[in-house]
Design a protein around this motif. Structure first.
Motif, PDB file in Angstrom:
ATOM      1  N   ALA A   1      -6.975   8.215 -18.710  1.00  0.00           N
ATOM      2  CA  ALA A   1      -7.299   6.579 -18.379  1.00  0.00           C
ATOM      3  C   ALA A   1      -8.797   6.782 -18.126  1.00  0.00           C
ATOM      4  CB  ALA A   1      -6.629   6.080 -17.067  1.00  0.00           C
ATOM      5  N   ASP A   2      -9.725   5.654 -18.200  1.00  0.00           N
ATOM      6  CA  ASP A   2     -11.078   5.546 -17.989  1.00  0.00           C
ATOM      7  C   ASP A   2     -11.200   5.422 -16.356  1.00  0.00           C
ATOM      8  OD1 ASP A   2     -11.548   5.100 -20.687  1.00  0.00           O
ATOM      9  OD2 ASP A   2     -11.157   3.080 -20.703  1.00  0.00           O
ATOM     10  N   ALA A   3     -10.271   4.696 -15.724  1.00  0.00           N
ATOM     11  CA  ALA A   3     -10.486   4.802 -14.123  1.00  0.00           C
ATOM     12  C   ALA A   3      -9.392   4.817 -13.549  1.00  0.00           C
ATOM     13  CB  ALA A   3     -10.980   3.384 -14.013  1.00  0.00           C
ATOM     14  N   ALA A   4      -9.301   5.098 -12.200  1.00  0.00           N
ATOM     15  CA  ALA A   4      -8.103   5.092 -11.438  1.00  0.00           C
ATOM     16  C   ALA A   4      -8.262   4.306 -10.089  1.00  0.00           C
ATOM     17  CB  ALA A   4      -7.813   6.643 -10.826  1.00  0.00           C
ATOM     18  N   LEU A   5      -7.306   3.499  -9.660  1.00  0.00           N
ATOM     19  CA  LEU A   5      -7.057   2.671  -8.702  1.00  0.00           C
ATOM     20  C   LEU A   5      -6.338   3.298  -7.492  1.00  0.00           C
ATOM     21  CD1 LEU A   5      -7.925  -0.262  -7.985  1.00  0.00           C
ATOM     22  CD2 LEU A   5      -5.487  -0.818  -8.335  1.00  0.00           C
ATOM     23  N   TYR A   6      -7.061   3.417  -6.556  1.00  0.00           N
ATOM     24  CA  TYR A   6      -6.664   4.062  -5.352  1.00  0.00           C
ATOM     25  C   TYR A   6      -6.200   2.822  -4.261  1.00  0.00           C
ATOM     26  CZ  TYR A   6      -8.559   8.405  -7.343  1.00  0.00           C
ATOM     27  OH  TYR A   6      -8.874   9.375  -7.872  1.00  0.00           O
ATOM     28  N   ILE A   7      -5.350   2.703  -3.788  1.00  0.00           N
ATOM     29  CA  ILE A   7      -4.720   1.627  -2.880  1.00  0.00           C
ATOM     30  C   ILE A   7      -4.140   2.348  -1.631  1.00  0.00           C
ATOM     31  CG2 ILE A   7      -3.105  -0.323  -2.449  1.00  0.00           C
ATOM     32  CD1 ILE A   7      -3.062  -0.559  -5.609  1.00  0.00           C
ATOM     33  N   THR A   8      -4.619   1.735  -0.483  1.00  0.00           N
ATOM     34  CA  THR A   8      -4.137   1.980   0.975  1.00  0.00           C
ATOM     35  C   THR A   8      -3.438   1.135   1.433  1.00  0.00           C
ATOM     36  OG1 THR A   8      -5.669   3.959   0.981  1.00  0.00           O
ATOM     37  CG2 THR A   8      -4.572   3.067   3.050  1.00  0.00           C
TER      38      THR A   8
ATOM     39  N   ARG B   1     -10.033   1.026  -4.188  1.00  0.00           N
ATOM     40  CA  ARG B   1     -11.136   1.307  -4.725  1.00  0.00           C
ATOM     41  C   ARG B   1     -10.882   1.753  -5.943  1.00  0.00           C
ATOM     42  NH1 ARG B   1     -12.014   7.175  -4.112  1.00  0.00           N
ATOM     43  NH2 ARG B   1     -10.273   8.106  -2.835  1.00  0.00           N
ATOM     44  N   LEU B   2     -11.826   1.716  -7.070  1.00  0.00           N
ATOM     45  CA  LEU B   2     -11.625   1.618  -8.422  1.00  0.00           C
ATOM     46  C   LEU B   2     -12.759   2.717  -8.646  1.00  0.00           C
ATOM     47  CD1 LEU B   2     -10.245   0.948 -11.008  1.00  0.00           C
ATOM     48  CD2 LEU B   2     -12.355  -0.599 -11.562  1.00  0.00           C
ATOM     49  N   VAL B   3     -12.438   4.088  -9.337  1.00  0.00           N
ATOM     50  CA  VAL B   3     -13.330   5.174  -9.418  1.00  0.00           C
ATOM     51  C   VAL B   3     -13.114   5.560 -11.013  1.00  0.00           C
ATOM     52  CG1 VAL B   3     -13.496   7.548  -8.939  1.00  0.00           C
ATOM     53  CG2 VAL B   3     -12.706   6.306  -7.274  1.00  0.00           C
TER      54      VAL B   3
ATOM     55  N   LEU C   1     -16.477   2.543  -8.571  1.00  0.00           N
ATOM     56  CA  LEU C   1     -17.178   1.310  -9.365  1.00  0.00           C
ATOM     57  C   LEU C   1     -16.889   0.060  -8.432  1.00  0.00           C
ATOM     58  CD1 LEU C   1     -15.380   2.131 -12.767  1.00  0.00           C
ATOM     59  CD2 LEU C   1     -17.930   2.964 -11.910  1.00  0.00           C
ATOM     60  N   TRP C   2     -15.674  -0.062  -7.463  1.00  0.00           N
ATOM     61  CA  TRP C   2     -15.591  -1.168  -6.845  1.00  0.00           C
ATOM     62  C   TRP C   2     -14.673  -0.909  -5.627  1.00  0.00           C
ATOM     63  CZ3 TRP C   2     -10.531  -3.069  -6.174  1.00  0.00           C
ATOM     64  CH2 TRP C   2     -10.635  -4.365  -5.484  1.00  0.00           C
ATOM     65  N   THR C   3     -14.863  -1.512  -4.646  1.00  0.00           N
ATOM     66  CA  THR C   3     -14.003  -1.611  -3.525  1.00  0.00           C
ATOM     67  C   THR C   3     -13.729  -2.809  -2.877  1.00  0.00           C
ATOM     68  OG1 THR C   3     -15.853  -1.236  -1.756  1.00  0.00           O
ATOM     69  CG2 THR C   3     -14.819   0.823  -2.692  1.00  0.00           C
TER      70      THR C   3
END
Length: 225
Positions: A109-116, A138-140, A148-150
């Motif tokens: 994948a190009d980016a990973a999404l980390y959710i809490t 947050r998108l990394v 990239l984004w939070t």
């Protein structure tokens, strides 16, 4: 004279506080996001900081739709979860601590999404009872390891409730009934869906940008609507 100075100081404080309260929110800096230009997103199992064990699964089951509608290819979340477990990663926190390069090697994948997850469930109060779901993300970039984004979002059943006019006894009964209904019917799940849409739907102020599969791709302003 002293009284006048006190009144003047109080008035000045009110003006300062009023100015702070009306200060417009700062637009998100999308520089790194646009340079990265992710096309595919890997959603990792959410970290659960709530007492409800079902919280991360409820959220995970509902994140694909808003991301896909925003124009991204989303790796199947069930397949990702199973792949991690087959490789000995059974805890969400451990998945979040994996190196970006390793995640890209495994999933491509190009980016990973980390959710809490920080809130999930129905809370009983003296005169009310509300079901609330809150999540942070947050998108990394998996190539550069840059964030990239939070963002964060919340949804609550309190948003749809009208003020109770039945007096104190009626308010108490209503609160108890809402608590029972919220526990039995799991009102948290639809609230998790609403939270995921608010968190991950592109076009929101300070939200995600539209992906390449969206007709709005590269047509939005620097500040999403």
């Amino acid at each position: 004279m002293k009284n006048f100075l006190k009144l003047a100081a109080a008035a000045l404080a009110v003006l300062v506080l009023s100015g702070c309260a009306t200060k417009p929110p700062v637009p998100y800096d999308y520089t790194e996001y646009k340079l990265s230009n992710p096309k595919s997103i890997l959603v990792l199992p959410p970290v659960n900081k709530t007492p409800e064990v079902r919280a991360p699964y409820s959220m995970l089951a509902q994140v694909t739709l808003p991301l896909a509608e925003s124009g991204y290819y989303v790796l199947p979340v069930s397949l990702v979860d199973e792949t991690l477990k087959e490789n000995g990663v059974t805890q969400a926190q451990d998945a979040h601590e994996l190196p970006s390069a390793k995640l890209r090697e495994i999933f491509g994948a190009d980016a990973a999404l980390y959710i809490t997850m920080t809130k999930y469930g129905t809370v009983y109060q003296v005169l009310d009872s509300n079901t609330t779901v809150t999540a942070q993300a947050r998108l990394v970039d998996l190539k550069t390891d840059k964030v990239l984004w939070t963002g964060s979002a919340t949804a609550s059943t309190a948003e749809q409730q009208n003020q109770n006019q039945g007096g104190l006894a009626g308010m108490l009964i209503t609160a108890i009934v809402k608590q029972i209904v919220g526990t039995v019917t799991d009102q948290s799940h639809p609230m998790a869906g609403l939270t995921s849409r608010r968190l991950l739907s592109a076009g929101r102020f300070q939200g995600l940008l539209f992906g390449p599969r969206s007709p709005h791709y590269n047509k939005e302003a620097d500040k999403p609507r």
